[in-house]
Motif scaffolding. Structure first.
Motif, PDB file in Angstrom:
ATOM      1  N   GLU A  41       3.984  24.637  98.535  1.00  0.00           N
ATOM      2  CA  GLU A  41       4.104  23.251  99.003  1.00  0.00           C
ATOM      3  C   GLU A  41       5.263  22.583  98.283  1.00  0.00           C
ATOM      4  N   PHE A  42       6.050  21.887  99.028  1.00  0.00           N
ATOM      5  CA  PHE A  42       7.215  21.208  98.459  1.00  0.00           C
ATOM      6  C   PHE A  42       6.768  20.017  97.627  1.00  0.00           C
ATOM      7  N   GLY A  43       7.390  19.812  96.514  1.00  0.00           N
ATOM      8  CA  GLY A  43       7.091  18.656  95.688  1.00  0.00           C
ATOM      9  C   GLY A  43       8.372  17.966  95.280  1.00  0.00           C
ATOM     10  N   SER A  44       8.291  16.682  94.941  1.00  0.00           N
ATOM     11  CA  SER A  44       9.491  15.919  94.594  1.00  0.00           C
ATOM     12  C   SER A  44      10.159  16.445  93.330  1.00  0.00           C
ATOM     13  N   ASP A  45       9.417  17.218  92.553  1.00  0.00           N
ATOM     14  CA  ASP A  45       9.985  17.740  91.315  1.00  0.00           C
ATOM     15  C   ASP A  45      10.569  19.139  91.497  1.00  0.00           C
ATOM     16  N   SER A  46      10.609  19.619  92.759  1.00  0.00           N
ATOM     17  CA  SER A  46      11.084  20.993  92.978  1.00  0.00           C
ATOM     18  C   SER A  46      12.054  21.069  94.152  1.00  0.00           C
ATOM     19  N   ILE A  47      12.982  20.111  94.207  1.00  0.00           N
ATOM     20  CA  ILE A  47      13.910  20.050  95.336  1.00  0.00           C
ATOM     21  C   ILE A  47      14.920  21.191  95.224  1.00  0.00           C
ATOM     22  N   VAL A  48      14.962  22.014  96.257  1.00  0.00           N
ATOM     23  CA  VAL A  48      15.874  23.152  96.281  1.00  0.00           C
ATOM     24  C   VAL A  48      16.562  23.190  97.636  1.00  0.00           C
ATOM     25  N   PRO A  49      17.728  23.833  97.729  1.00  0.00           N
ATOM     26  CA  PRO A  49      18.383  23.973  99.027  1.00  0.00           C
ATOM     27  C   PRO A  49      17.476  24.713 100.004  1.00  0.00           C
ATOM     28  N   VAL A  50      17.459  24.256 101.246  1.00  0.00           N
ATOM     29  CA  VAL A  50      16.577  24.857 102.252  1.00  0.00           C
ATOM     30  C   VAL A  50      17.360  25.120 103.531  1.00  0.00           C
ATOM     31  N   SER A  51      16.723  25.805 104.465  1.00  0.00           N
ATOM     32  CA  SER A  51      17.321  26.110 105.761  1.00  0.00           C
ATOM     33  C   SER A  51      16.696  25.245 106.834  1.00  0.00           C
ATOM     34  N   VAL A  52      17.300  25.263 108.025  1.00  0.00           N
ATOM     35  CA  VAL A  52      16.721  24.550 109.163  1.00  0.00           C
ATOM     36  C   VAL A  52      15.319  25.077 109.448  1.00  0.00           C
ATOM     37  N   ALA A  53      15.144  26.400 109.390  1.00  0.00           N
ATOM     38  CA  ALA A  53      13.830  26.997 109.643  1.00  0.00           C
ATOM     39  C   ALA A  53      12.797  26.520 108.614  1.00  0.00           C
ATOM     40  N   ALA A  54      13.215  26.418 107.370  1.00  0.00           N
ATOM     41  CA  ALA A  54      12.300  25.942 106.330  1.00  0.00           C
ATOM     42  C   ALA A  54      11.926  24.484 106.562  1.00  0.00           C
ATOM     43  N   MET A  55      12.894  23.672 107.006  1.00  0.00           N
ATOM     44  CA  MET A  55      12.601  22.267 107.308  1.00  0.00           C
ATOM     45  C   MET A  55      11.520  22.170 108.375  1.00  0.00           C
ATOM     46  N   LYS A  56      11.634  22.994 109.399  1.00  0.00           N
ATOM     47  CA  LYS A  56      10.646  22.965 110.482  1.00  0.00           C
ATOM     48  C   LYS A  56       9.252  23.342 109.958  1.00  0.00           C
ATOM     49  N   GLU A  57       9.210  24.255 109.003  1.00  0.00           N
ATOM     50  CA  GLU A  57       7.930  24.627 108.396  1.00  0.00           C
ATOM     51  C   GLU A  57       7.340  23.457 107.599  1.00  0.00           C
ATOM     52  N   TYR A  58       8.190  22.778 106.825  1.00  0.00           N
ATOM     53  CA  TYR A  58       7.718  21.631 106.056  1.00  0.00           C
ATOM     54  C   TYR A  58       7.063  20.605 106.964  1.00  0.00           C
ATOM     55  N   TYR A  59       7.663  20.366 108.130  1.00  0.00           N
ATOM     56  CA  TYR A  59       7.198  19.298 109.016  1.00  0.00           C
ATOM     57  C   TYR A  59       5.840  19.588 109.645  1.00  0.00           C
ATOM     58  N   LYS A  60       5.359  20.828 109.544  1.00  0.00           N
ATOM     59  CA  LYS A  60       4.010  21.128 110.036  1.00  0.00           C
ATOM     60  C   LYS A  60       2.946  20.386 109.223  1.00  0.00           C
ATOM     61  N   GLN A  61       3.341  19.888 108.040  1.00  0.00           N
ATOM     62  CA  GLN A  61       2.403  19.154 107.185  1.00  0.00           C
ATOM     63  C   GLN A  61       2.478  17.642 107.398  1.00  0.00           C
ATOM     64  N   PHE A  62       3.328  17.204 108.315  1.00  0.00           N
ATOM     65  CA  PHE A  62       3.540  15.768 108.544  1.00  0.00           C
ATOM     66  C   PHE A  62       2.273  15.111 109.091  1.00  0.00           C
ATOM     67  N   ASP A  63       1.856  14.020 108.457  1.00  0.00           N
ATOM     68  CA  ASP A  63       0.683  13.266 108.900  1.00  0.00           C
ATOM     69  C   ASP A  63       1.129  11.881 109.371  1.00  0.00           C
ATOM     70  N   PRO A  64       1.120  11.621 110.678  1.00  0.00           N
ATOM     71  CA  PRO A  64       1.624  10.343 111.190  1.00  0.00           C
ATOM     72  C   PRO A  64       0.947   9.128 110.573  1.00  0.00           C
ATOM     73  N   ARG A  65      -0.370   9.175 110.422  1.00  0.00           N
ATOM     74  CA  ARG A  65      -1.084   8.013 109.890  1.00  0.00           C
ATOM     75  C   ARG A  65      -0.686   7.721 108.446  1.00  0.00           C
ATOM     76  N   SER A  66      -0.521   8.759 107.656  1.00  0.00           N
ATOM     77  CA  SER A  66      -0.083   8.553 106.270  1.00  0.00           C
ATOM     78  C   SER A  66       1.323   7.965 106.240  1.00  0.00           C
ATOM     79  N   TYR A  67       2.221   8.529 107.043  1.00  0.00           N
ATOM     80  CA  TYR A  67       3.606   8.046 107.090  1.00  0.00           C
ATOM     81  C   TYR A  67       3.643   6.558 107.466  1.00  0.00           C
TER      82      TYR A  67
END
Length: 272
Positions: free
Chosen positions: A1-27
């Motif tokens: 899981e990505f955390g603010s203390d572990s920012i590393v270079p990522v790919s477009v594919a990795a970005m799409k994976e991160y977004y699977k955790q997006f919660d509209p109500r929380s946002y």
């Protein structure tokens, strides 16, 4: 899981994976309640954004029939001024959960996010004396579709076929939030240009000098940090003339711990 203390270079594919955790109500809870959406304050983020959009449409040169909202997320505020000027609005998002959230509002389902204060503020800016229920109805009538988009694809709306190119594109906090690096940001902007008519306008709101933001409790997504110089140069390299570029700096109490954003930009650009 990505955390603010572990920012590393990522790919477009990795970005799409991160977004699977997006919660509209929380946002929505993180960004669209006070202090960031405090309509009693002129220095609150949301009123500033609504004012920028209002002025852009009031200037009279942004008009036509079709407007595409790029990366709508679970929000509708970015279209409150647009619905007075465009009869065919297409909303887009990569995530089905966000598209569902928008559809629930369009259908007037219970327990959706309450946009009343946003609607009221937009009506006050316009000074036409229209009521917020009238504006809500107008927006619902103008939105003709809510469809998937992939800004990293050369054909961003595939397999959807546009009957006509858009007269205007609107995008809020999308490209910097879904691009792993500045090169990807530029390619995405190039891809979106294929959706817009020559002489059409692009209204963009984005984060300045942000490296992450929170999309669910304990879940952070990396953001490519951008500044005015980079955004301006990228738009120009993609064939746009910049009409307006405004920047907002976050007051200290707007830094509520869900991101490290320093400010926000609003740009109105015209495709050559």
């Amino acid at each position: 899981e990505f955390g603010s203390d572990s920012i590393v270079p990522v790919s477009v594919a990795a970005m799409k994976e991160y977004y699977k955790q997006f919660d509209p109500r929380s946002y929505l809870r993180y960004n669209y309640i006070p202090p960031r959406a405090d309509f009693t304050r002129t220095d609150s983020i949301v009123p500033w954004k609504l004012s920028c959009l209002h002025r852009a449409f009031q200037e009279g040169d942004v008009h036509g029939r079709t407007l595409i909202d790029i990366g709508s997320g679970p929000t509708i505020y970015q279209l409150l001024s647009a619905c007075e000027h465009f009869s065919n609005i297409i909303m887009t998002d990569f995530l089905e959960v966000n598209r569902q959230e928008i559809r629930r509002w369009l259908h007037g389902e219970p327990d959706t996010f309450d946009w009343t204060a946003f609607l009221q503020h937009a009506c006050e800016l316009e000074g036409k004396g229209c009521s917020w229920p009238e504006k809500a109805k107008r927006l619902r009538t103008a939105i003709h579709d809510v469809i998937p988009i992939d800004v990293h694809s050369p054909n961003p709306l595939h397999p959807y076929s546009l009957p006509e190119l858009a007269d205007c594109l609107v995008s809020s906090f999308c490209l910097e939030a879904v691009s792993p690096d500045r090169t990807s940001f530029q390619k995405a902007l190039t891809n979106l240009g294929t959706l817009l008519k020559p002489n059409g306008h692009f209204l963009m709101i984005g984060a300045l000098d942000e490296s992450y933001y929170q999309v669910a409790d304990g879940v952070h997504i990396p953001v490519v940090p951008v500044d005015q110089e980079f955004v301006s140069a990228t738009l120009k390299s993609c064939g746009y003339e910049i009409c307006t570029f405004q920047c907002y700096t976050l007051p200290q109490d707007m830094k509520v711990g869900v991101d490290d954003v320093a400010g926000i930009f609003f740009v109105k650009a015209k495709k050559k």
